[in-house]
Every structure is written in structure tokens, then in C-alpha cells.
Design an enzyme around this catalytic site. Sequence first.
Site, PDB file in Angstrom:
ATOM      1  N   CYS A 210       0.860  -1.187   0.000  1.00 26.63           N
ATOM      2  CA  CYS A 210       0.000   0.000   0.000  1.00 26.63           C
ATOM      3  C   CYS A 210       0.897   1.238   0.000  1.00 26.63           C
ATOM      4  O   CYS A 210       1.703   1.422   0.903  1.00 26.63           O
ATOM      5  CB  CYS A 210      -0.891  -0.018   1.245  1.00 26.63           C
ATOM      6  SG  CYS A 210      -1.662   1.558   1.601  1.00 26.63           S
TER       7      CYS A 210
ATOM      8  N   CYS B 250      -3.547   7.534  -1.773  1.00 24.17           N
ATOM      9  CA  CYS B 250      -4.838   7.639  -2.470  1.00 24.17           C
ATOM     10  C   CYS B 250      -5.949   8.208  -1.586  1.00 24.17           C
ATOM     11  O   CYS B 250      -6.942   8.735  -2.094  1.00 24.17           O
ATOM     12  CB  CYS B 250      -5.276   6.279  -2.973  1.00 24.17           C
ATOM     13  SG  CYS B 250      -3.927   5.200  -3.418  1.00 24.17           S
TER      14      CYS B 250
ATOM     15  N   THR C 175      -4.248   5.010   7.279  1.00 27.05           N
ATOM     16  CA  THR C 175      -3.212   4.593   6.336  1.00 27.05           C
ATOM     17  C   THR C 175      -2.284   5.763   6.017  1.00 27.05           C
ATOM     18  O   THR C 175      -2.732   6.807   5.550  1.00 27.05           O
ATOM     19  CB  THR C 175      -3.890   4.097   5.036  1.00 27.05           C
ATOM     20  OG1 THR C 175      -4.737   3.000   5.364  1.00 27.05           O
ATOM     21  CG2 THR C 175      -2.868   3.655   4.007  1.00 27.05           C
TER      22      THR C 175
ATOM     23  N   GLU D 256      -0.108   1.920   9.164  1.00 26.71           N
ATOM     24  CA  GLU D 256      -1.435   2.164   9.732  1.00 26.71           C
ATOM     25  C   GLU D 256      -1.257   2.775  11.120  1.00 26.71           C
ATOM     26  O   GLU D 256      -0.424   2.306  11.899  1.00 26.71           O
ATOM     27  CB  GLU D 256      -2.231   0.852   9.834  1.00 26.71           C
ATOM     28  CG  GLU D 256      -2.457   0.151   8.501  1.00 26.71           C
ATOM     29  CD  GLU D 256      -3.317   0.925   7.509  1.00 26.71           C
ATOM     30  OE1 GLU D 256      -4.117   1.772   7.950  1.00 26.71           O
ATOM     31  OE2 GLU D 256      -3.172   0.699   6.300  1.00 26.71           O
TER      32      GLU D 256
ATOM     33  N   HIS E  63     -12.865   5.389  -2.993  1.00 23.81           N
ATOM     34  CA  HIS E  63     -11.821   4.522  -2.427  1.00 23.81           C
ATOM     35  C   HIS E  63     -12.039   3.062  -2.839  1.00 23.81           C
ATOM     36  O   HIS E  63     -11.083   2.298  -2.954  1.00 23.81           O
ATOM     37  CB  HIS E  63     -11.750   4.689  -0.908  1.00 23.81           C
ATOM     38  CG  HIS E  63     -10.370   4.402  -0.377  1.00 23.81           C
ATOM     39  ND1 HIS E  63      -9.236   4.954  -0.920  1.00 23.81           N
ATOM     40  CD2 HIS E  63      -9.938   3.580   0.614  1.00 23.81           C
ATOM     41  CE1 HIS E  63      -8.170   4.489  -0.283  1.00 23.81           C
ATOM     42  NE2 HIS E  63      -8.573   3.650   0.651  1.00 23.81           N
TER      43      HIS E  63
ATOM     44  N   TYR F  85      -9.248   0.539  -5.065  1.00 25.49           N
ATOM     45  CA  TYR F  85      -8.808  -0.845  -4.830  1.00 25.49           C
ATOM     46  C   TYR F  85      -8.758  -1.647  -6.122  1.00 25.49           C
ATOM     47  O   TYR F  85      -8.037  -2.640  -6.203  1.00 25.49           O
ATOM     48  CB  TYR F  85      -9.741  -1.526  -3.816  1.00 25.49           C
ATOM     49  CG  TYR F  85      -9.429  -1.164  -2.373  1.00 25.49           C
ATOM     50  CD1 TYR F  85      -9.005   0.108  -2.044  1.00 25.49           C
ATOM     51  CD2 TYR F  85      -9.555  -2.096  -1.358  1.00 25.49           C
ATOM     52  CE1 TYR F  85      -8.714   0.449  -0.745  1.00 25.49           C
ATOM     53  CE2 TYR F  85      -9.262  -1.770  -0.043  1.00 25.49           C
ATOM     54  CZ  TYR F  85      -8.844  -0.492   0.256  1.00 25.49           C
ATOM     55  OH  TYR F  85      -8.546  -0.160   1.545  1.00 25.49           O
TER      56      TYR F  85
ATOM     57  N   CYS G 118      -4.934  -0.570  -7.014  1.00 25.29           N
ATOM     58  CA  CYS G 118      -3.796  -0.935  -6.155  1.00 25.29           C
ATOM     59  C   CYS G 118      -3.756  -2.430  -5.864  1.00 25.29           C
ATOM     60  O   CYS G 118      -2.695  -3.042  -5.880  1.00 25.29           O
ATOM     61  CB  CYS G 118      -3.796  -0.122  -4.868  1.00 25.29           C
ATOM     62  SG  CYS G 118      -4.956  -0.665  -3.605  1.00 25.29           S
TER      63      CYS G 118
ATOM     64  N   GLU H 266      -6.785  -5.320   4.575  1.00 16.75           N
ATOM     65  CA  GLU H 266      -7.295  -4.076   4.017  1.00 16.75           C
ATOM     66  C   GLU H 266      -8.264  -4.345   2.860  1.00 16.75           C
ATOM     67  O   GLU H 266      -9.221  -3.601   2.656  1.00 16.75           O
ATOM     68  CB  GLU H 266      -6.141  -3.188   3.566  1.00 16.75           C
ATOM     69  CG  GLU H 266      -6.586  -1.756   3.495  1.00 16.75           C
ATOM     70  CD  GLU H 266      -5.467  -0.785   3.255  1.00 16.75           C
ATOM     71  OE1 GLU H 266      -4.303  -1.198   3.194  1.00 16.75           O
ATOM     72  OE2 GLU H 266      -5.775   0.395   3.126  1.00 16.75           O
TER      73      GLU H 266
HETATM   74 FE1  SF4 Z   1      -3.293   1.901   0.007  1.00 19.02          FE
HETATM   75 FE2  SF4 Z   1      -4.703   0.967  -2.025  1.00 19.02          FE
HETATM   76 FE3  SF4 Z   1      -5.862   2.559  -0.188  1.00 19.02          FE
HETATM   77 FE4  SF4 Z   1      -4.065   3.502  -1.992  1.00 19.02          FE
HETATM   78  S1  SF4 Z   1      -6.119   2.643  -2.425  1.00 19.02           S
HETATM   79  S2  SF4 Z   1      -4.157   3.958   0.184  1.00 19.02           S
HETATM   80  S3  SF4 Z   1      -2.640   1.792  -2.102  1.00 19.02           S
HETATM   81  S4  SF4 Z   1      -5.018   0.493   0.111  1.00 19.02           S
HETATM   82 FE    FE Z   2      -7.290   1.746   2.169  1.00 22.44          FE
END
Ligand code: SF4
Ligand code: FE
Length: 482
Positions: A100, A104, A191, A257, A292, A296, A299, A447
Site C-alpha cells: 500500500c 490515495c 493509512t 497504519e 476509495h 482498490y 492498487c 485491508e
Molecule cells: Fe493503500 Fe490501495 Fe488505499 Fe491507496 S487505495 S491507500 S494503495 S489500500
Molecule cells: Fe485503504
Amino acid sequence: MGLKKGDEYLKSIKSLRLKAHVLGEKPGDLPEHGLVEPSQKAVAFTYDAAQDKETRDLFCVESSLGKDVVNRFTHLHQSADDLVNKVKMQRYCGVQTGCCFQRCVGLDAANAIFSTTYECDQKHGTNYHERFKDYWGWIQQEDLVVDGAMTDPKGDRSKRPVEQPDPDLFLRIKERRPGGIIISGAKLHQTGMLNSHEILVMPTLTMRPGEEPWAVCCAVPTSAEGIHYIYGRQASDTRKLETYKLDVGNPVYGGQEVMTVFEDVFVPAERVFLDGEVDFSGVLVERFASYHRQSYGGCKAGVGDVLIGATALIAQMNGVDKASHITDKLVEMIHLNETIYSCGIACSATGEQTAAGNFQVNMLLANVCKLNVTRFPYELARLATDVAGGLLGTMPSAADLEDPLAGKYIRKYLAANPEYATVDRMKVLRLIENLVAGAGAVGYLIESMHGAGPPTAQRIMIRRQAKIDEKIDRVKAFLGIK
Ligand code: SF4
Ligand code: FE
């Protein structure tokens, strides 16, 4: 200012001199701490990629708030193409870091706040939108990292914020002072918080009349007085503090985290973007969550690529890559991973313009994307564990590999395909272990389940967005049923 380089970003975070509780201590120089450093490098990657001539076209974009080129991680999406490019960028970062990369959340918060404040102003005559534009223009100019802080502790889940024995279990406006507000409460699962310059605080759920103090959205510097940070533990995290790094699995990068406590933090009025307008708290939550959930789709597919690559490589190293059951399992992993990505692209490509002008993802498809993410990475991890073999859970340590006697036996008895050195086979196994059971599994699995909300939250949104009544009416019309 303008676009920062990775090392300029690292210097800028260091200059904030943030303090946190980490493993029972309060280290003097946080960025140098073994647990923190890999997570900062992952964020720094998002800066370096904007400088790299191979990737800068994807990472750099003209700002809608001025004529400057900004990092896409601070961009207000101006088209469905922008949304698609966001997901492509996130997949790229996931592949390159294998973890991660944290940046984002603020991007998703900014886009949600931008459209919500506009609509709130239209209805209530507030002036949050202009305030937010000024604030975000500065973030873009300075190329800062912003943490989006939504998740409250929530206490007894059967009780509303106003019914909790401790009102701080949902972050709230505790007092009003001349020129601003005092907020009190905490945000969990933050995060990349200690790798951020700023925090965008948002409500955690739809507030109702009578819950105005909890309907608050505002911006706070991470260095603000009254904020306390407590570092989150991750499986096998202290391997990062050991002498031999092979056992960490991910050689350079990692996630972060943080539990974040706001003890009577003053926020000046110009940084407040929602103050008691309960009717817009739910809008903000849903929009942020949908962005968000889209994220995902990028990422997690990127980290999935790393896991698939490592699984294919360990199959070669074990000498089983030609076996049909192994290729079947790899194809299954690819199918699942590309399904995640497809949903990320689909909810972006069908995104629509908001009244404020920026683009919002297709909420139904974003929630379908995230619901798949609550399942597929677990199946990918299961298949990777299957292919890698039991050594994944029994392999001796890197320190023993350095011992003259133990090392000799490890090299002799863990040798497999002669084209590869035993130590390289160990590196690949540790990388897989990192993602399926180690510190990397926080970002890749836990996550995937709970980040951007647990599966039940996506089911509620899918039910709400799916227009089932319309489908029923269509069938009735089709069959001539009154
Ligand atoms: Fe982390 Fe993915 Fe959330 Fe970006 S979208 S902060 S990489 S978990
Ligand atoms: Fe997240």
C-alpha cells in the site's frame, strides 16, 4: 513550489518532526525508524514516478484550479478518462512497490469534499466550496500528501453517536472558539498518517438531526497541537528491525497504519468544510467510500501482479512450472486479478460529472469492484500458498543462512532447480509469505476486506444503487402484468 521529487518529499516530512508511540517507545527521529522508513519510501515512489520520463505522462496532469501541472495524486478528476488514469496509475504503483503506497486516501477525500461542499453551499448558503478550493489549490501547489480520516472508533455499535457513554467515540465538535472549532475524538486505521503533511477529517456515517456536532469535515496539519499518534502493529513487523533483511520479504517498501487521537485540536474556520449540515454527511461518506472502492481496483490488482509473478517464479524455481495443475492455478490467479482491475476500469469509464464539475465514479460498479476485492485476493493468496509449498511456513531464518554450518546445510538441502541460487528461492518465498501472512498481508488481505468499508457496506450500497424496482417494473411490462 510545484512537483516535488521523492527526496524533497522525504525532507519535507522529516521537517515536520512528528512524534508517535511505536512499540512502547517514542523514537526521536521517526523517519529513520525501521518500521517507518519502508512506508515513507512507498509514498516517495509516487513523487519519483511523476519525474520519471517513462511514467510522467500518467502521473502528471493539468490542474483544474490553475494552469499548473500537478501530481495526479492531488488531481480533481475532470473526465472519465481521468478516473481511468487514476486506476492505471494505482496499478502501476502497486506493481512497483508491492504494498500500500498510502497516497490515495487524501485524493479520494478531496474529490468527495469538492462536490459535496458545492451542493451543500447551494442548499444551505454556506461557503465551504470556495474555502475548500483555496485549501486544495495550496495542496496541489505544494504537492503535499493528505491523509483522509474517516473511520471513527464507533464504540458500542448498537448506539448512535449521541447515545455513546463517551461522546468522543465519534469525532465531534466539542467547543466553539472565536475564529474556529475544537474537535475531539479519534480516527482508527489511518493509512500513511505519519507520512502525510495534512489530514482531511470526515464524518464516519450518515448523521441525523440532533447529531450536528458529529457532522464535521475539516483540514488539520499532521503537526497540529493536540494530535497523538500510536503506530499500528503488523504481522512480522519487527523483522524490519533485524540485521538480515531477507526475512522481511519486501526488500524496500511497506505500508503504514496509525491510530490517531485528536485531543482538543483547534481548527480555524477557513479549514472547516462541513459544520453540522447532517444532510450532507451521508453524501460525503458515500462519495468518498465509492472513490476509495474504485482505488482498490487499481492498487490491489497491482499487488496481485506481484503475487502472481512471485508464484510463477517459485514454480520455476521448484521445477514444477510445466505441470498442468500449476499453469491452471496461475491462470485462475490472473483471471481473478484482472476481474478486480476490470471493475476498477469499468466504474471509472462510466463515471459522471458532478454539479461542481469534477467526475464521480459509477457508484454501483465501484461497490461491485470492492466487494470482489473482499474475496479475490484471499483466493489469490490461497493459490499462491498452494503453489509455493510448505516451505513457506517452515523456512529457516536469514540469520541462520549466515552461519557457517547451518548456512551450508540450508544451501544444500533447500536447493531445487539448479538454474537458481538457494538464496534467491528463499527471497521469493519470503516475498510470498510477506503478502499472504506477513506485514504485507495487512495491505493485501485485511485491508482488502475492511479498507474503504467491510463487505456489508458494499452490499448495502449495491442494494441501494441497483434500482431493483425498475427491474421489476420492466419484467411486469414485458409480461403484461399490472
Ligand atoms: Fe493503500 Fe490501495 Fe488505499 Fe491507496 S487505495 S491507500 S494503495 S489500500
Ligand atoms: Fe485503504
